[in-house]
Design a protein around this motif. Structure first.
Motif, PDB file in Angstrom:
ATOM      1  N   VAL A   1       0.859  -1.048   0.087  1.00  0.00           N
ATOM      2  CA  VAL A   1      -0.019   0.031   0.102  1.00  0.00           C
ATOM      3  C   VAL A   1       0.846   1.278  -0.129  1.00  0.00           C
ATOM      4  CG1 VAL A   1      -1.592   1.422   1.090  1.00  0.00           C
ATOM      5  CG2 VAL A   1      -1.974  -1.049   1.206  1.00  0.00           C
ATOM      6  N   GLY A   2       0.498   2.147  -0.980  1.00  0.00           N
ATOM      7  CA  GLY A   2       1.472   3.208  -1.082  1.00  0.00           C
ATOM      8  C   GLY A   2       0.545   4.523  -0.776  1.00  0.00           C
ATOM      9  N   LEU A   3       0.967   5.433   0.202  1.00  0.00           N
ATOM     10  CA  LEU A   3       0.058   6.567   0.850  1.00  0.00           C
ATOM     11  C   LEU A   3       0.902   7.786   0.534  1.00  0.00           C
ATOM     12  CD1 LEU A   3      -2.132   7.442   2.137  1.00  0.00           C
ATOM     13  CD2 LEU A   3      -1.235   6.950   4.411  1.00  0.00           C
ATOM     14  N   PHE A   4       0.167   8.746  -0.272  1.00  0.00           N
ATOM     15  CA  PHE A   4       0.930  10.081  -0.743  1.00  0.00           C
ATOM     16  C   PHE A   4      -0.062  11.156  -0.367  1.00  0.00           C
ATOM     17  CE2 PHE A   4       1.853   6.630  -3.705  1.00  0.00           C
ATOM     18  CZ  PHE A   4       3.197   6.705  -3.879  1.00  0.00           C
ATOM     19  N   THR A   5       0.782  11.978   0.207  1.00  0.00           N
ATOM     20  CA  THR A   5       0.070  13.102   1.188  1.00  0.00           C
ATOM     21  C   THR A   5       0.560  14.481   0.758  1.00  0.00           C
ATOM     22  OG1 THR A   5       1.911  13.595   2.903  1.00  0.00           O
ATOM     23  CG2 THR A   5       0.030  11.758   3.131  1.00  0.00           C
ATOM     24  N   ARG A   6      -0.300  15.684   0.947  1.00  0.00           N
ATOM     25  CA  ARG A   6       0.246  16.966   0.973  1.00  0.00           C
ATOM     26  C   ARG A   6      -0.244  17.781   2.080  1.00  0.00           C
ATOM     27  NH1 ARG A   6      -1.881  21.038  -3.227  1.00  0.00           N
ATOM     28  NH2 ARG A   6      -1.334  22.471  -1.107  1.00  0.00           N
TER      29      ARG A   6
ATOM     30  N   ASN B   1      -9.968  16.142   1.656  1.00  0.00           N
ATOM     31  CA  ASN B   1     -10.454  16.589   2.979  1.00  0.00           C
ATOM     32  C   ASN B   1      -9.464  15.923   4.094  1.00  0.00           C
ATOM     33  OD1 ASN B   1     -12.128  18.709   1.909  1.00  0.00           O
ATOM     34  ND2 ASN B   1     -13.575  16.925   1.344  1.00  0.00           N
ATOM     35  N   HIS B   2      -8.271  15.187   3.869  1.00  0.00           N
ATOM     36  CA  HIS B   2      -7.705  14.717   4.846  1.00  0.00           C
ATOM     37  C   HIS B   2      -6.161  15.035   5.050  1.00  0.00           C
ATOM     38  CE1 HIS B   2     -10.457  11.365   4.015  1.00  0.00           C
ATOM     39  NE2 HIS B   2      -9.807  10.530   5.021  1.00  0.00           N
ATOM     40  N   THR B   3      -6.026  15.484   6.340  1.00  0.00           N
ATOM     41  CA  THR B   3      -5.001  16.291   6.504  1.00  0.00           C
ATOM     42  C   THR B   3      -4.076  15.157   7.636  1.00  0.00           C
ATOM     43  OG1 THR B   3      -5.941  18.487   6.696  1.00  0.00           O
ATOM     44  CG2 THR B   3      -4.068  18.160   7.892  1.00  0.00           C
ATOM     45  N   LEU B   4      -2.656  15.396   7.023  1.00  0.00           N
ATOM     46  CA  LEU B   4      -1.929  14.200   7.818  1.00  0.00           C
ATOM     47  C   LEU B   4      -1.495  14.999   9.167  1.00  0.00           C
ATOM     48  CD1 LEU B   4      -0.289  11.462   7.883  1.00  0.00           C
ATOM     49  CD2 LEU B   4       1.602  13.061   6.830  1.00  0.00           C
TER      50      LEU B   4
ATOM     51  N   LYS C   1       3.292   1.238  10.984  1.00  0.00           N
ATOM     52  CA  LYS C   1       3.255   1.797   9.626  1.00  0.00           C
ATOM     53  C   LYS C   1       1.642   2.418   9.571  1.00  0.00           C
ATOM     54  CE  LYS C   1       6.969  -0.616   7.178  1.00  0.00           C
ATOM     55  NZ  LYS C   1       7.008  -1.485   5.880  1.00  0.00           N
ATOM     56  N   ARG C   2       1.387   3.009  10.492  1.00  0.00           N
ATOM     57  CA  ARG C   2      -0.080   3.576  10.348  1.00  0.00           C
ATOM     58  C   ARG C   2       0.109   5.148  10.330  1.00  0.00           C
ATOM     59  NH1 ARG C   2      -3.625  -0.063   9.168  1.00  0.00           N
ATOM     60  NH2 ARG C   2      -5.132   1.088  10.118  1.00  0.00           N
ATOM     61  N   ALA C   3      -0.787   5.720   9.499  1.00  0.00           N
ATOM     62  CA  ALA C   3      -0.825   7.309   9.571  1.00  0.00           C
ATOM     63  C   ALA C   3      -2.210   7.781  10.035  1.00  0.00           C
ATOM     64  CB  ALA C   3      -0.612   7.787   8.037  1.00  0.00           C
ATOM     65  N   THR C   4      -2.199   8.760  10.867  1.00  0.00           N
ATOM     66  CA  THR C   4      -3.472   9.430  11.252  1.00  0.00           C
ATOM     67  C   THR C   4      -3.992  10.667  10.487  1.00  0.00           C
ATOM     68  OG1 THR C   4      -3.131   8.304  13.611  1.00  0.00           O
ATOM     69  CG2 THR C   4      -4.615  10.135  13.250  1.00  0.00           C
TER      70      THR C   4
ATOM     71  N   VAL D   1      -8.964   9.500  11.225  1.00  0.00           N
ATOM     72  CA  VAL D   1      -9.188   8.336  10.392  1.00  0.00           C
ATOM     73  C   VAL D   1      -7.584   7.837  10.377  1.00  0.00           C
ATOM     74  CG1 VAL D   1      -9.397   7.562   7.951  1.00  0.00           C
ATOM     75  CG2 VAL D   1     -10.699   9.426   8.936  1.00  0.00           C
ATOM     76  N   GLU D   2      -7.534   6.278  10.505  1.00  0.00           N
ATOM     77  CA  GLU D   2      -6.196   5.929  10.411  1.00  0.00           C
ATOM     78  C   GLU D   2      -5.990   5.129   9.280  1.00  0.00           C
ATOM     79  OE1 GLU D   2      -4.603   2.611  13.307  1.00  0.00           O
ATOM     80  OE2 GLU D   2      -3.988   4.424  14.045  1.00  0.00           O
ATOM     81  N   MET D   3      -4.998   5.114   8.532  1.00  0.00           N
ATOM     82  CA  MET D   3      -4.667   4.391   7.350  1.00  0.00           C
ATOM     83  C   MET D   3      -3.428   3.797   7.403  1.00  0.00           C
ATOM     84  SD  MET D   3      -5.994   7.302   4.648  1.00  0.00           S
ATOM     85  CE  MET D   3      -5.651   6.291   3.092  1.00  0.00           C
ATOM     86  N   GLY D   4      -3.199   2.600   7.022  1.00  0.00           N
ATOM     87  CA  GLY D   4      -1.863   1.757   6.886  1.00  0.00           C
ATOM     88  C   GLY D   4      -1.318   1.821   5.639  1.00  0.00           C
ATOM     89  N   TYR D   5      -0.128   1.610   5.674  1.00  0.00           N
ATOM     90  CA  TYR D   5       0.902   2.023   4.547  1.00  0.00           C
ATOM     91  C   TYR D   5       1.961   0.746   4.628  1.00  0.00           C
ATOM     92  CZ  TYR D   5       3.788   4.599   7.818  1.00  0.00           C
ATOM     93  OH  TYR D   5       4.647   4.863   8.762  1.00  0.00           O
TER      94      TYR D   5
END
Length: 443
Positions: A189-194, A260-263, A271-274, A287-291
């Motif tokens: 799982v690849g997770l890309f943010t801004r 509308n998701h802010t890291l 390996k979890r991002a909130t 919201v928690e997402m794994g990567y």
């Protein structure tokens, strides 16, 4: 793939564009040949793209001026190249040169960081305690990355446990590829943010997602990985027509979108991002997402020396501190002897190197007009350019202004919303040459 005729035609078009650019630079240089005599003291804060280009152009236009550049960084970074380093397409050295390589002898370099600005007394104080008086001040210190705003994240994690962060510099961009290449080879799982704040080159997060997906499709292969792009905004890009194009490409490539998701935090061990998610009813949920791989771009703000100087907007971007300037002239609204260019300028667009190319002549015009006791005439219309890479060997050359109008530089040759080889070549080859000419004050 392009057939031979397509390649030949595209190469001819590219060479024609390059020749036109050289000719235009020559004409521009000739038009600016006349020098203005002055004893003005001009201080430029920042030896990045904006400050260096500005100093070089002023040397070419002014005779007798005292031009001082303040920056403690020994290295100059070609920041548009970081996205190529972070995908294994260029080495870190591609982005690094010496600050002094770009400065003429007429510019005095104070190799210290600016520590304080007093716009009333018209002085700049350096970290070493030197006080510089000025008649005109140009602030171009860039911005700072607020990594501490993301709980659980630090730069020493980059390259480990699937964490990437290309914005932090060449070494971190290389470490980002170290983490990303494992994902492209093994999948997951690849997770890309801004970030939620304004940021330099808003297309960079999209480029990284597109490139990593393309490389993974030819590495581990389709069906072996997932791609997720999470952004605090309600759209994928600030220009609606470009946002829609990106949405369509994401759909075709199977990149899931989470708007509308802010890291907010990372748990590197798990390996979890909130994320905080803005709900339609105005509330916020977590919201928690794994990567397996995550690319982190932190909030971005003006440096403390700017935020503490009284030069920032009081009613806009109050958490970020961008300099209060007229968006057409880049001249400070309360201190007319101060200008801001580059990332730190408090304008709605323009945090790209291409924007700097168009901002610098505007500031040059108004500063010289002020020296001569007249009004300047040049206007910055918000021009921003983003060679939006979508695959290795393909990109869209997206150019727009304050009003979100597309303003293509090569109409009829480069279609702004088509994935073209020539647009890739502009990014991968021609852009750096143009950038270097800009630093020299020649473009």
């Amino acid at each position: 793939m392009l057939d031979d005729l397509d390649v030949q035609a595209t190469r001819r078009a590219f060479l024609g564009l390059a020749a036109a650019g050289v000719a235009a630079a020559s004409v521009t240089s000739q038009a600016r040949a006349a020098k203005v005599s002055t004893r003005a003291k001009i201080v430029v804060i920042g030896a990045g793209a904006a400050g260096t280009a500005m100093a070089n152009r002023l040397v070419q236009r002014l005779d007798g001026a005292e031009i001082t550049l303040v920056d403690g960084r020994a290295d100059h970074l070609y920041q548009p190249g970081l996205s190529l380093v972070a995908t294994g397409l260029k080495p870190p050295s591609y982005t690094v040169s010496k600050t002094t390589d770009w400065l003429p002898r007429e510019v005095k370099l104070v190799a210290e960081a600016a520590a304080a600005i007093d716009p009333i007394a018209k002085t700049v104080t350096t970290a070493g305690g030197t006080t510089l008086a000025y008649d005109f001040l140009i602030v171009a210190p860039g911005l700072v990355l607020d990594h501490a705003a993301i709980e659980g994240f630090s730069l020493n994690q980059v390259g480990k446990n699937g964490i990437g962060a290309l914005y932090a510099g060449p070494a971190y961009a290389a470490l980002t590829w170290q983490a990303a290449s494992k994902f492209t080879a093994e999948g997951g799982v690849g997770l890309f943010t801004r970030p939620e704040t304004e940021m330099k080159c808003a297309g960079a997060p999209l480029k990284h997602a597109f490139l990593i997906e393309d490389i993974a499709s030819r590495g581990v292969g389709k069906g072996k990985y997932e791609m997720h792009y999470a952004a605090p905004q309600g759209a994928l890009f600030g220009v609606p027509i470009v946002s829609e194009k990106v949405r369509m490409l994401f759909g075709q490539r199977g990149i899931a979108t989470h708007l509308n998701h802010t890291l907010k935090a990372i748990d590197a061990d798990r390996k979890r991002a909130t994320f905080s998610r803005a709900e339609k009813d105005g509330t916020t949920s977590m919201v928690e997402m794994g990567y397996d791989y995550i690319h982190v771009i932190p909030p971005q703000r003006a440096p403390d020396v700017i935020r503490q100087s009284g030069l920032s907007w009081a009613d806009k971007w109050t958490d970020q501190g961008w300099v209060e300037v007229d968006q057409k002239t880049l001249r400070h609204l309360r201190f007319p002897d101060v200008f801001a260019i580059g990332d730190v300028a408090g304008v709605p667009k323009g945090k790209t190197a291409a924007s700097v190319k168009w901002q610098v002549p505007v500031v040059e015009d108004h500063l010289i007009a002020a020296i001569e006791g007249r009004d300047g005439t040049e206007v910055y219309d918000g021009y921003t350019s983003c060679p939006l890479i979508t695959r290795v060997g393909r990109a869209m050359l997206v150019e727009f202004d304050y009003n979100n109008n597309l303003v293509p530089s090569f109409p009829g040759v480069i279609a702004p919303l088509e994935e073209l080889w020539i647009s890739w070549l502009m990014k991968e080859v021609a852009l750096k040459a143009t950038y270097n000419a800009m630093l020299r004050g020649k473009a």
